[in-house]
Scaffold this active site. Sequence first.
Site, PDB file in Angstrom:
ATOM      1  N   GLY A  43       0.840  -1.191   0.000  1.00 19.62           N
ATOM      2  CA  GLY A  43       0.000   0.000   0.000  1.00 19.62           C
ATOM      3  C   GLY A  43       0.875   1.241   0.000  1.00 19.62           C
ATOM      4  N   LEU A  44       0.254   2.375  -0.154  1.00 17.89           N
ATOM      5  CA  LEU A  44       0.981   3.641  -0.180  1.00 17.89           C
ATOM      6  C   LEU A  44       1.673   3.925   1.155  1.00 17.89           C
ATOM      7  CD1 LEU A  44      -1.666   5.949  -1.937  1.00 17.89           C
ATOM      8  CD2 LEU A  44       0.446   5.049  -2.958  1.00 17.89           C
ATOM      9  N   SER A  45       2.699   4.745   1.110  1.00 21.88           N
ATOM     10  CA  SER A  45       3.314   5.236   2.335  1.00 21.88           C
ATOM     11  C   SER A  45       2.250   5.962   3.167  1.00 21.88           C
ATOM     12  CB  SER A  45       4.453   6.200   1.990  1.00 21.88           C
ATOM     13  OG  SER A  45       5.037   6.731   3.163  1.00 21.88           O
ATOM     14  N   GLY A  46       2.164   5.618   4.434  1.00 18.53           N
ATOM     15  CA  GLY A  46       1.165   6.241   5.300  1.00 18.53           C
ATOM     16  C   GLY A  46      -0.168   5.526   5.332  1.00 18.53           C
ATOM     17  N   SER A  47      -0.300   4.433   4.587  1.00 22.60           N
ATOM     18  CA  SER A  47      -1.581   3.714   4.566  1.00 22.60           C
ATOM     19  C   SER A  47      -1.814   2.934   5.851  1.00 22.60           C
ATOM     20  CB  SER A  47      -1.646   2.763   3.365  1.00 22.60           C
ATOM     21  OG  SER A  47      -0.618   1.791   3.440  1.00 22.60           O
ATOM     22  N   GLY A  48      -0.734   2.557   6.539  1.00 23.98           N
ATOM     23  CA  GLY A  48      -0.863   1.816   7.796  1.00 23.98           C
ATOM     24  C   GLY A  48      -0.228   0.439   7.770  1.00 23.98           C
ATOM     25  N   LYS A  49       0.536   0.130   6.728  1.00 19.96           N
ATOM     26  CA  LYS A  49       1.143  -1.201   6.581  1.00 19.96           C
ATOM     27  C   LYS A  49       1.983  -1.595   7.791  1.00 19.96           C
ATOM     28  CE  LYS A  49       3.561  -0.066   3.024  1.00 19.96           C
ATOM     29  NZ  LYS A  49       3.157   1.356   3.101  1.00 19.96           N
ATOM     30  N   SER A  50       2.964  -0.754   8.118  1.00 20.86           N
ATOM     31  CA  SER A  50       3.889  -1.089   9.210  1.00 20.86           C
ATOM     32  C   SER A  50       3.162  -1.153  10.544  1.00 20.86           C
ATOM     33  CB  SER A  50       5.029  -0.068   9.274  1.00 20.86           C
ATOM     34  OG  SER A  50       5.846  -0.160   8.129  1.00 20.86           O
ATOM     35  N   SER A  99       6.002  -1.817  -2.214  1.00 13.79           N
ATOM     36  CA  SER A  99       6.029  -2.773  -3.334  1.00 13.79           C
ATOM     37  C   SER A  99       5.033  -2.349  -4.418  1.00 13.79           C
ATOM     38  CB  SER A  99       5.764  -4.199  -2.854  1.00 13.79           C
ATOM     39  OG  SER A  99       4.669  -4.310  -1.969  1.00 13.79           O
TER      40      SER A  99
END
Length: 200
Positions: free
Chosen positions: A34-41, A108
Amino acid sequence: MVKPTNIVWHDSEVTKEHRRLQKGHKSAIIWFTGLSGSGKSTISVALEKALYTKGFHTYRLDGDNVRHGLNNNLGFSPDDRSENIRRIGEVAKLMVDAGLFTLTAFISPYLEDRNQVRNLVEQDEFIEIYVKASLDTCEQRDPKGLYKKARLGEIKSFTGIDAPYEEPDRAEIVIDTNQLGIDESVEVIMAYLRENRYIS
């Protein structure tokens, strides 16, 4: 680069199935994109804690963390992004063989790269989670201040601004973080793992 031809795979007497039996659960790559800031990490950290608390064996690979070591010689050109994901895929494959749930949190951005990782492992060993959030939402969150820098031209080839993000076309799970909080997102994933008998 010329590939050497005198390399032979050396099998172990301890197999992936043995390791899974020892640990009491399946192993798989849980791939957050997902985009940076989407909440992945953030979600991957919370999921790892939830799995660990219940006694499941995990390891988490995070985009920034990996670039401190294994991939510290790579930039953000399309070729370097692809090589970044290729290396992570190979590491994650080894961890699946070791019997672990391997959580990976990487933008990715390219479908082809994610599908290449999917094809490294067996059909049920890759769980793609699309952490979906609008560009506006991600820019408002901007936890690392990267969008602001990208808008000012201080960062080039930033995904979502002047570099593409290709949405998954067959994600096993879609988490819309415009709608779901962290705990709710983790429960959606845990329910998927239970329903598909990765965990009991």
